[in-house]
Design a protein around this motif. Structure first.
Motif, PDB file in Angstrom:
ATOM      1  N   GLY A 136      43.839  49.723  22.736  1.00 14.51           N
ATOM      2  CA  GLY A 136      44.890  49.057  23.518  1.00 14.51           C
ATOM      3  C   GLY A 136      44.659  47.846  24.077  1.00 14.51           C
ATOM      4  N   LYS A 137      43.452  47.242  24.052  1.00 15.62           N
ATOM      5  CA  LYS A 137      42.976  45.993  24.441  1.00 15.62           C
ATOM      6  C   LYS A 137      43.334  44.944  23.041  1.00 15.62           C
ATOM      7  N   ILE A 138      44.507  44.529  23.251  1.00 17.67           N
ATOM      8  CA  ILE A 138      45.071  43.570  22.158  1.00 17.67           C
ATOM      9  C   ILE A 138      45.530  42.252  22.771  1.00 17.67           C
ATOM     10  N   LYS A 139      45.658  42.153  23.972  1.00 18.28           N
ATOM     11  CA  LYS A 139      46.313  40.902  24.548  1.00 18.28           C
ATOM     12  C   LYS A 139      45.306  39.709  24.782  1.00 18.28           C
ATOM     13  N   VAL A 140      45.722  38.417  24.356  1.00 15.13           N
ATOM     14  CA  VAL A 140      45.120  37.453  24.452  1.00 15.13           C
ATOM     15  C   VAL A 140      45.606  36.159  25.301  1.00 15.13           C
ATOM     16  N   ILE A 201      44.010  33.601  36.417  1.00 16.62           N
ATOM     17  CA  ILE A 201      43.369  34.212  35.198  1.00 16.62           C
ATOM     18  C   ILE A 201      43.175  35.865  35.662  1.00 16.62           C
ATOM     19  N   GLU A 202      42.330  35.792  36.561  1.00 13.31           N
ATOM     20  CA  GLU A 202      42.191  37.208  37.213  1.00 13.31           C
ATOM     21  C   GLU A 202      43.279  38.020  37.656  1.00 13.31           C
ATOM     22  N   ARG A 203      44.054  37.392  38.440  1.00  9.19           N
ATOM     23  CA  ARG A 203      45.388  37.921  38.682  1.00  9.19           C
ATOM     24  C   ARG A 203      46.189  38.315  37.481  1.00  9.19           C
ATOM     25  N   THR A 204      46.178  37.687  36.383  1.00 12.80           N
ATOM     26  CA  THR A 204      46.993  37.691  35.267  1.00 12.80           C
ATOM     27  C   THR A 204      46.666  39.138  34.265  1.00 12.80           C
ATOM     28  N   ILE A 205      45.223  39.389  34.415  1.00 14.14           N
ATOM     29  CA  ILE A 205      44.533  40.289  33.957  1.00 14.14           C
ATOM     30  C   ILE A 205      45.038  41.486  34.455  1.00 14.14           C
ATOM     31  N   GLU A 208      48.700  42.298  33.878  1.00 13.23           N
ATOM     32  CA  GLU A 208      48.861  42.721  32.444  1.00 13.23           C
ATOM     33  C   GLU A 208      48.189  44.335  32.328  1.00 13.23           C
ATOM     34  N   GLY A 209      47.068  44.418  32.862  1.00 13.90           N
ATOM     35  CA  GLY A 209      46.361  45.771  32.693  1.00 13.90           C
ATOM     36  C   GLY A 209      44.888  45.537  32.269  1.00 13.90           C
ATOM     37  N   PRO A 210      43.979  45.337  32.678  1.00 11.73           N
ATOM     38  CA  PRO A 210      42.623  45.464  32.063  1.00 11.73           C
ATOM     39  C   PRO A 210      42.603  45.986  30.758  1.00 11.73           C
ATOM     40  N   ASP A 211      43.176  47.255  30.833  1.00 10.56           N
ATOM     41  CA  ASP A 211      42.934  47.942  29.551  1.00 10.56           C
ATOM     42  C   ASP A 211      43.815  47.738  28.408  1.00 10.56           C
ATOM     43  N   SER A 212      44.667  46.394  28.668  1.00  9.77           N
ATOM     44  CA  SER A 212      45.420  45.874  27.476  1.00  9.77           C
ATOM     45  C   SER A 212      44.774  44.571  27.217  1.00  9.77           C
ATOM     46  N   VAL A 213      43.929  43.951  27.833  1.00  7.96           N
ATOM     47  CA  VAL A 213      43.466  42.515  27.499  1.00  7.96           C
ATOM     48  C   VAL A 213      42.308  42.404  26.806  1.00  7.96           C
ATOM     49  N   ALA A 214      42.356  41.909  25.747  1.00  2.37           N
ATOM     50  CA  ALA A 214      41.092  41.689  24.692  1.00  2.37           C
ATOM     51  C   ALA A 214      40.353  40.564  24.883  1.00  2.37           C
ATOM     52  N   ALA A 215      40.983  39.381  25.254  1.00  2.27           N
ATOM     53  CA  ALA A 215      40.173  38.054  25.248  1.00  2.27           C
ATOM     54  C   ALA A 215      40.986  36.919  25.860  1.00  2.27           C
ATOM     55  N   VAL A 216      40.053  36.118  26.642  1.00  5.20           N
ATOM     56  CA  VAL A 216      40.639  34.832  27.058  1.00  5.20           C
ATOM     57  C   VAL A 216      40.082  33.757  26.228  1.00  5.20           C
ATOM     58  N   ILE A 217      40.957  32.740  25.595  1.00  2.55           N
ATOM     59  CA  ILE A 217      40.445  31.747  24.968  1.00  2.55           C
ATOM     60  C   ILE A 217      40.967  30.262  25.626  1.00  2.55           C
ATOM     61  N   VAL A 218      39.959  29.529  25.928  1.00  2.00           N
ATOM     62  CA  VAL A 218      40.205  28.240  26.469  1.00  2.00           C
ATOM     63  C   VAL A 218      39.480  27.176  25.703  1.00  2.00           C
ATOM     64  N   GLU A 219      40.147  25.888  25.852  1.00  2.00           N
ATOM     65  CA  GLU A 219      39.405  24.579  25.122  1.00  2.00           C
ATOM     66  C   GLU A 219      38.571  24.072  26.519  1.00  2.00           C
ATOM     67  N   ARG A 244      33.775  41.020  34.295  1.00  2.67           N
ATOM     68  CA  ARG A 244      33.923  42.147  35.224  1.00  2.67           C
ATOM     69  C   ARG A 244      35.151  43.052  34.710  1.00  2.67           C
ATOM     70  N   TYR A 245      36.014  42.543  33.832  1.00  2.78           N
ATOM     71  CA  TYR A 245      36.999  43.401  33.148  1.00  2.78           C
ATOM     72  C   TYR A 245      37.059  43.784  31.703  1.00  2.78           C
TER      73      TYR A 245
END
Length: 440
Positions: A136-140, A201-205, A208-219, A244-245
């Motif tokens: 279920g961890k698919i969101k980026v 970013i932490e609040r957004t994770i 959205e639910g930590p069990d749904s977030v796969a990655a954070v991508i940044v430049e 942490r998540y």
């Protein structure tokens, strides 16, 4: 030197068969040849390249070691059946990139360009979590106003309103505000903005639910924000939050990688190691389409046992092809053996104070290594289009830079001489005088 670029070139009568990458205009140049850091159009007009093509031609346009490597490879193996094997230059390039990267990086997947690289990183992130029992961890998460590519998945990560014309993007892409936007749009102090952006970013994770977030991508440096430079504190905080998540941290270093920031990669400049590192542009010196996604040990382990060959499919027909790999291997070898990190730092120390003096209060300079952004002031010009006006004024004087909205970008080649740098800055100064009505 001043001329109408389109009028100076010898264009064919019918251009309808060719679909231009950007809209055709009176500024469009029909390039014919190049040498060193100089380009020439079909009328023989000369242009100093202050952008390395587009952060690509870091060794100039006539780098003999890379040319020789491509020529030699053409003679023995121009292509290999990708479903049945690989080639020696690809193996050499992968080893060289891993050696150049932070110590946590242990494997490299070769692809053809930055967009493919980002797509591969997205797939790897989802596969990583599925392999570990978390399908279920698919969101980026990615930044608003960032840029990650032009294929549909990478474009979905690009948080800019102008991509909305293609309709809804890939599901699961979530955008957050970068520190620079908090500063400009809400007047937040720079240091506070870094802290707040990381907290968002932490609040957004969490939302959205930590069990749904796969990655954070940044430049690490956001190109389309006029080279907005992150801080070590911000990137370190992202590293902590991702750990942490149970979220993977991905650095998009298509622009910043391969020496631009004064270290091989911005990850080393900022002292923060991501789980996945997307690299491209200068990786082949501009002599072949090439990019790579570099993987940390824990990600690489899902593709095979430690110390054993790894595989990751589906792939692309021309990925890891002998010609591109030979160009990349030669570029990395030249980068290491030619003391280019020392040259980059020396040239950046020469350019930065002179560039600051050239801007002369008409904008704020953002500089890191041989990567420069100028956030232009509002006075004397329409801020919303001042970047394009200055870039056009430079082009008609024979200097290639990038200008958009209220910012400029420069990225001189690593082989630029001090005399050529002075010539670039003279032209830039004249262009700024034209747009802003003279120096303050």
């Amino acid at each position: 030197m001043s001329y109408d670029t389109a009028a100076s070139a010898t264009w064919p009568a019918d251009l309808s068969a060719y679909c231009f990458e950007v809209p055709y205009s009176s500024d469009t140049v029909l390039f014919d040849s190049a040498k060193g850091i100089r380009l020439f159009d079909t009328a023989g007009r000369e242009y100093l390249d202050g952008l390395s093509g587009v952060f690509v031609t870091c060794f100039g346009y006539d780098c003999q070691p890379i040319i020789d490597a491509i020529r030699d490879q053409l003679r023995v193996l121009p292509f290999n059946p990708p479903l049945h094997g690989v080639n020696r230059p690809a193996l050499e390039l992968a080893r060289s990139l891993v050696a150049l990267a932070p110590a946590s990086i242990t494997a490299a997947k070769l692809v053809n360009g930055g967009s493919e690289c980002v797509e591969a990183a997205m797939r790897l992130a989802r596969l990583y979590h599925r392999t570990h029992g978390n399908p279920g961890k698919i969101k980026v998460l990615s930044h608003y106003h960032g840029y990650h590519g032009s294929t549909f998945g990478s474009l979905s990560l690009t948080g800019r309103p102008d991509v909305a014309r293609f309709g809804p993007g890939v599901p699961g892409m979530v955008h957050v505000w970068p520190p620079d936007c908090l500063e400009e749009f809400w007047g937040v102090d720079a240091e506070v903005a870094q802290h707040l952006a990381a907290s968002m970013i932490e609040r957004t994770i969490q939302a959205e639910g930590p069990d749904s977030v796969a990655a954070v991508i940044v430049e690490p440096v956001i190109h389309l924000r006029g080279m907005a430079i992150s801080t070590t504190a911000y990137l370190s905080r992202l590293r902590e939050i991702c750990d942490r998540y149970g979220v993977l941290l991905v650095f998009d270093e298509i622009v910043t990688g391969f020496g631009r920031t004064g270290q091989p990669f911005a990850a080393q400049t900022f002292g923060v190691s991501p789980d996945l590192l997307c690299v491209g542009k200068g990786i082949s010196g501009g002599y072949s389409p090439l990019a790579a996604v570099l993987m940390s040990q824990r990600v690489a382990e899902i593709l095979g046992e430690p110390g054993r060959p790894r595989s990751f499919a589906p792939s692309h027909t021309y990925a890891a092809n002998p010609i591109g790999s030979a160009a990349g291997a030669a570029a990395v070898r030249l980068f290491q053996e030619g003391s280019f990190l020392t040259r980059i730092r020396s040239l950046s120390h020469y350019i930065e104070p002179r560039l600051r003096a050239t801007i002369a209060g008409r904008g704020a300079l953002r500089a890191i290594g041989l990567l420069y952004g100028v956030k232009l002031a509002a006075d004397g010009a329409d801020r919303s289009s001042s970047g394009a006006k200055v870039a056009r004024a430079c082009l008609k004087r024979g200097l290639v830079i990038r200008g958009q909205d209220d910012w400029l970008a420069m990225a001189p080649a690593f082989v630029t001489s001090e005399a050529d740098a002075d010539a670039m800055l003279d032209i830039l100064g004249d262009a700024l005088d034209e747009v802003f009505g003279g120096r303050p």
